[in-house]
Design an enzyme around this catalytic site. Structure first.
Site, short mmCIF file in Angstrom:
data_model
loop_
_atom_site.label_atom_id
_atom_site.label_comp_id
_atom_site.label_asym_id
_atom_site.label_seq_id
_atom_site.Cartn_x
_atom_site.Cartn_y
_atom_site.Cartn_z
CG HIS A 270 -31.53 0.23 12.37
ND1 HIS A 270 -31.01 0.22 13.62
CD2 HIS A 270 -30.49 0.02 11.52
CE1 HIS A 270 -29.70 0.04 13.56
NE2 HIS A 270 -29.35 -0.09 12.29
CG ASP A 327 -28.15 -2.13 4.29
OD1 ASP A 327 -28.49 -2.67 5.35
OD2 ASP A 327 -26.97 -1.94 3.97
C1 SDX Z 1 -28.21 -3.21 9.07
O1 SDX Z 1 -27.75 -3.23 13.99
C2 SDX Z 1 -27.22 -2.48 13.12
O2 SDX Z 1 -26.73 -1.40 13.44
C3 SDX Z 1 -27.22 -2.99 11.70
C4 SDX Z 1 -26.71 -2.00 10.67
C5 SDX Z 1 -25.24 -1.76 10.82
O3 SDX Z 1 -24.74 -0.72 10.32
O4 SDX Z 1 -24.52 -2.67 11.32
O5 SDX Z 1 -27.40 -0.77 10.79
C6 SDX Z 1 -26.90 -2.53 9.24
O6 SDX Z 1 -28.27 -4.40 9.24
C7 SDX Z 1 -29.42 -2.39 8.74
C8 SDX Z 1 -30.74 -3.25 8.68
C9 SDX Z 1 -30.75 -3.94 7.31
N1 SDX Z 1 -31.83 -4.91 7.22
C10 SDX Z 1 -32.89 -4.69 6.41
O7 SDX Z 1 -33.09 -3.65 5.80
C11 SDX Z 1 -33.83 -5.89 6.30
C12 SDX Z 1 -35.28 -5.39 6.39
N2 SDX Z 1 -35.47 -4.89 7.73
C13 SDX Z 1 -35.87 -5.83 8.70
O8 SDX Z 1 -35.82 -7.15 8.51
C14 SDX Z 1 -35.94 -5.30 10.12
O9 SDX Z 1 -36.33 -3.99 10.09
C15 SDX Z 1 -34.69 -5.43 10.95
C16 SDX Z 1 -34.11 -6.81 10.87
C17 SDX Z 1 -33.68 -4.45 10.53
C18 SDX Z 1 -35.12 -5.18 12.37
O10 SDX Z 1 -36.04 -6.21 12.63
P1 SDX Z 1 -36.87 -6.19 13.94
O11 SDX Z 1 -35.97 -6.08 15.10
O12 SDX Z 1 -37.88 -7.31 13.92
O13 SDX Z 1 -37.62 -4.83 13.76
P2 SDX Z 1 -38.57 -4.32 14.79
O14 SDX Z 1 -38.60 -5.14 16.04
O15 SDX Z 1 -38.30 -2.87 14.93
O16 SDX Z 1 -39.97 -4.56 14.01
C19 SDX Z 1 -41.08 -3.88 14.46
C20 SDX Z 1 -42.22 -4.35 13.59
C21 SDX Z 1 -42.32 -5.88 13.50
O17 SDX Z 1 -43.71 -6.15 13.33
P3 SDX Z 1 -44.51 -6.75 14.61
O18 SDX Z 1 -43.81 -8.04 14.99
O19 SDX Z 1 -44.38 -5.68 15.69
O20 SDX Z 1 -45.92 -6.97 14.08
O21 SDX Z 1 -42.02 -3.90 12.23
C22 SDX Z 1 -41.98 -5.02 11.37
C23 SDX Z 1 -41.63 -6.23 12.20
O22 SDX Z 1 -42.19 -7.39 11.61
N3 SDX Z 1 -40.92 -4.74 10.41
C24 SDX Z 1 -41.09 -4.66 9.10
C25 SDX Z 1 -39.85 -4.34 8.59
N4 SDX Z 1 -38.95 -4.24 9.58
C26 SDX Z 1 -39.63 -4.50 10.72
N5 SDX Z 1 -42.19 -4.83 8.32
C27 SDX Z 1 -41.99 -4.66 6.98
N6 SDX Z 1 -40.82 -4.34 6.41
C28 SDX Z 1 -39.72 -4.18 7.18
N7 SDX Z 1 -38.55 -3.88 6.62
#
Ligand code: SDX
Length: 392
Positions: A270, A327
Site C-alpha cells: 500500500h 483487496d
Molecule cells: C488500493 O491509495 C489508496 O488508499 C488505495 C486503496 C483505496 O482504498 O483507495 O487503499 C485501494 O488501491 C489498495 C492497493 C491495491 N493494489 C494492489 O494490491 C496491487 C499490488 N500492490 C502494489 O502494486 C503496490 O503495493 C502498490 C501499488 C499498492 C503500492 O506500490 P508502491 O507505491 O510502488 O509501493 P511501495 O513504494 O511501498 O513499494 C515498496 C517496494 C517496491 O520495491 P523497490 O522499488 O523498493 O525495490 O515494495 C515493492 C515495490 O516494488 N512492492 C511489491 C509489492 N508492492 C510493492 N513487491 C511485490 N508485491 C507487491 N504487492
C-alpha cells in the site's frame, strides 16, 4: 496543528489538500471516518449510515437516517433510455467499461442537478449517484449474463435491493439472505472512503475545473479500474486461483521478490499503510464468518491465509513493509456470494461513490478552492533554436 491532529511541516508542505472526512495513520494502521474507527463502523453501522456520516460530518439520528434512506430510495431507478445504453455494448464488455460510459452519460439525463454553484443541486446529484450506482452495477451484471434487468424494490434495504437486482429474476421471488446482506454491507463500508487515493484525487481534480459531478465520478471510476488500485481485488482472486494450491505459494513468493519479474503479489502492499491495513483484518474475519455460515469451503481461502502467513514471515516483505490490503480477502467473499471476478471492481466503485461524492462536495463547497494545477520537475532540453528540416 490542523484540527485534531498535528503534522510535521514537511508533510503539510506536500499535502494535496485539507480534508475533514477521513484520517489514515499508515504506520499505526489507523483509519477513521469523521473520527470513528473503521472496525467500529464495520461492526455496528449500515452502509447508508456511513454514507450519511461521510456526507454530513455526524452520525445520523434514527429520524435523520430514515429520512436519508427514503431520499436515496426516491432515486434508485435509472432513466429508461439509459437501459438502451447497455445494449450498445458487447455482452462480454467489462462491467467497469459499462459503468464508465453509463455514469459519464448521467449528466445528459439529469442536467437539473449539474449546476455546481447550487448547494441544493449538488446534494440532489450526490443522492442520485449514491442511489443509482447499485442499479447501474446490477444492470451491468445482468447484461453480461443475458438476463433481464430487475427494477429496484425500495421496500428492501440499500444492499438488499442491490442483491435482488443482481441475483433475482422476474420469474421468481428473491429472498435476501441476511448473512450475505450483512457481509455486503460490511464490504461496502470497508470500501466507502480512503482519504486522497488515486481515484478520489482524480474526482477532486476533475471537480476543481467545475465539471459536473456525474463526469467527475466517471473519471474516478476510470482511475479505480487500474490493477494497482481498485482493479487489484479482481487481480488478487485471479492470482490466488492461478496459485491454486498451497504448495505452489513459494514459486509465486519468489516471483514477487524477483526484480526482473514484473509480477507483484496482488492484494499486498500500500502507498500509505506500512503496517497492516485495518480493513484487511475486518475483511479476513468477514471471509471466515461468511464461508462458515454459508457452508462454503473454498481452497482459495486456504491459499490466501497460507500466503499471508508465509509473506508476513519473509524478510523481503518485512523489509518492504508489505501487508495484505483491503483487496486481498474481499474476492474470496464476493466469489462465495456468487459474483464473477469481473464484477469485483464494479462493487468497489459502487461503495467508493459515497466517498467520492463526500470528497467532491467538500472540495466544491469551499469558496477558496481553485482549479487544481499540479506542477512538474522539468527534465527535458534547455531552450534551443529551431533547425530547418533540410539541416537535420
Ligand atoms: C488500493 O491509495 C489508496 O488508499 C488505495 C486503496 C483505496 O482504498 O483507495 O487503499 C485501494 O488501491 C489498495 C492497493 C491495491 N493494489 C494492489 O494490491 C496491487 C499490488 N500492490 C502494489 O502494486 C503496490 O503495493 C502498490 C501499488 C499498492 C503500492 O506500490 P508502491 O507505491 O510502488 O509501493 P511501495 O513504494 O511501498 O513499494 C515498496 C517496494 C517496491 O520495491 P523497490 O522499488 O523498493 O525495490 O515494495 C515493492 C515495490 O516494488 N512492492 C511489491 C509489492 N508492492 C510493492 N513487491 C511485490 N508485491 C507487491 N504487492
Amino acid at each position: 496543528q490542523t484540527g485534531a491532529f498535528t503534522y510535521d511541516p514537511g508533510f503539510t508542505s506536500t499535502a494535496a489538500c485539507e480534508s475533514a472526512i477521513t484520517y489514515i495513520d499508515g504506520d499505526q494502521g489507523v483509519l477513521l471516518h469523521r473520527g470513528y474507527p473503521i472496525d467500529q463502523l464495520a461492526e455496528n453501522s449500515s452502509f447508508l449510515e456511513v454514507a450519511y456520516l461521510l456526507l454530513n460530518e455526524e452520525l445520523p439520528t434514527r429520524d435523520e437516517l430514515d429520512k436519508f434512506g427514503y431520499t436515496i430510495s426516491r432515486h434508485t431507478m435509472l432513466h429508461e433510455q439509459l437501459a438502451t445504453f447497455y445494449r450498445g455494448f458487447r455482452r462480454d464488455a467489462h462491467p467497469m467499461a459499462i459503468m464508465c460510459g453509463v455514469v459519464g452519460a448521467l449528466s445528459a439525463f439529469y442536467h437539473d442537478s449539474t449546476d455546481i454553484t447550487d448547494p441544493k443541486q449538488r446534494m440532489i446529484a450526490s443522492h442520485r449517484l449514491i442511489a443509482k450506482m447499485p442499479t447501474i452495477a446490477a444492470m451491468a451484471y445482468k447484461y453480461s449474463v443475458g438476463q433481464p434487468f430487475m427494477y429496484p424494490l425500495n421496500e428492501l434495504s440499500y444492499t438488499g435491493n442491490f442483491l435482488r437486482m443482481t441475483f433475482g429474476v422476474p420469474a421468481e421471488t428473491y429472498e435476501v439472505n441476511p448473512i450475505v446482506e450483512r457481509a455486503m454491507e460490511r464490504i461496502f463500508i470497508l470500501h466507502a472512503d480512503h482519504e486522497q487515493n488515486a481515484s478520489t484525487s482524480t474526482v477532486r481534480l476533475a471537480g476543481s475545473s467545475g465539471a459536473n459531478p456525474f463526469a467527475c465520478i466517471a473519471a474516478g471510476i476510470a482511475c479505480l479500474w487500474g490493477p494497482a488500485h481498485g482493479g487489484a481485488n479482481e487481480a488478487a482472486l485471479n492470482m490466488l486461483r492461478e496459485i491454486g494450491r498451497v504448495d505452489r505459494i513459494p514459486e509465486f513468493i519468489a516471483r514477487a521478490k524477483d526484480k526482473e519479474d514484473p509480477f507483484r503479489l496482488m492484494g499486498f502492499g500500500h502507498r500509505v499503510y506500512k503496517n497492516f491495513d485495518p480493513r484487511a483484518k475486518v475483511m479476513k474475519a468477514t471471509a471466515e464468518e461468511v464461508l462458515n455460515e454459508l457452508g462454503v469451503t473454498d481452497p482459495i481461502f486456504d491459499v490466501a491465509r497460507e500466503l499471508e502467513q508465509i509473506a508476513l514471515k519473509d524478510e523481503y516483505f518485512i523489509e518492504k513493509k508489505l501487508y495484505p490490503n483491503v483487496d486481498f480477502y474481499s474476492g474470496v467473499i464476493l466469489s462465495a456470494i456468487g459474483f464473477p471476478t469481473s464484477m469485483f471492481t464494479a462493487l468497489f466503485a459502487l461503495a467508493r461513490t459515497v466517498g467520492w461524492v463526500a470528497q467532491w462536495n467538500e472540495m466544491i463547497s469551499d469558496p477558496e478552492q481553485k482549479i487544481g494545477r499540479p506542477r512538474q520537475l522539468y527534465t527535458g532540453s534547455p531552450q534551443r533554436d529551431y533547425v530547418p528540416l533540410d539541416q537535420r
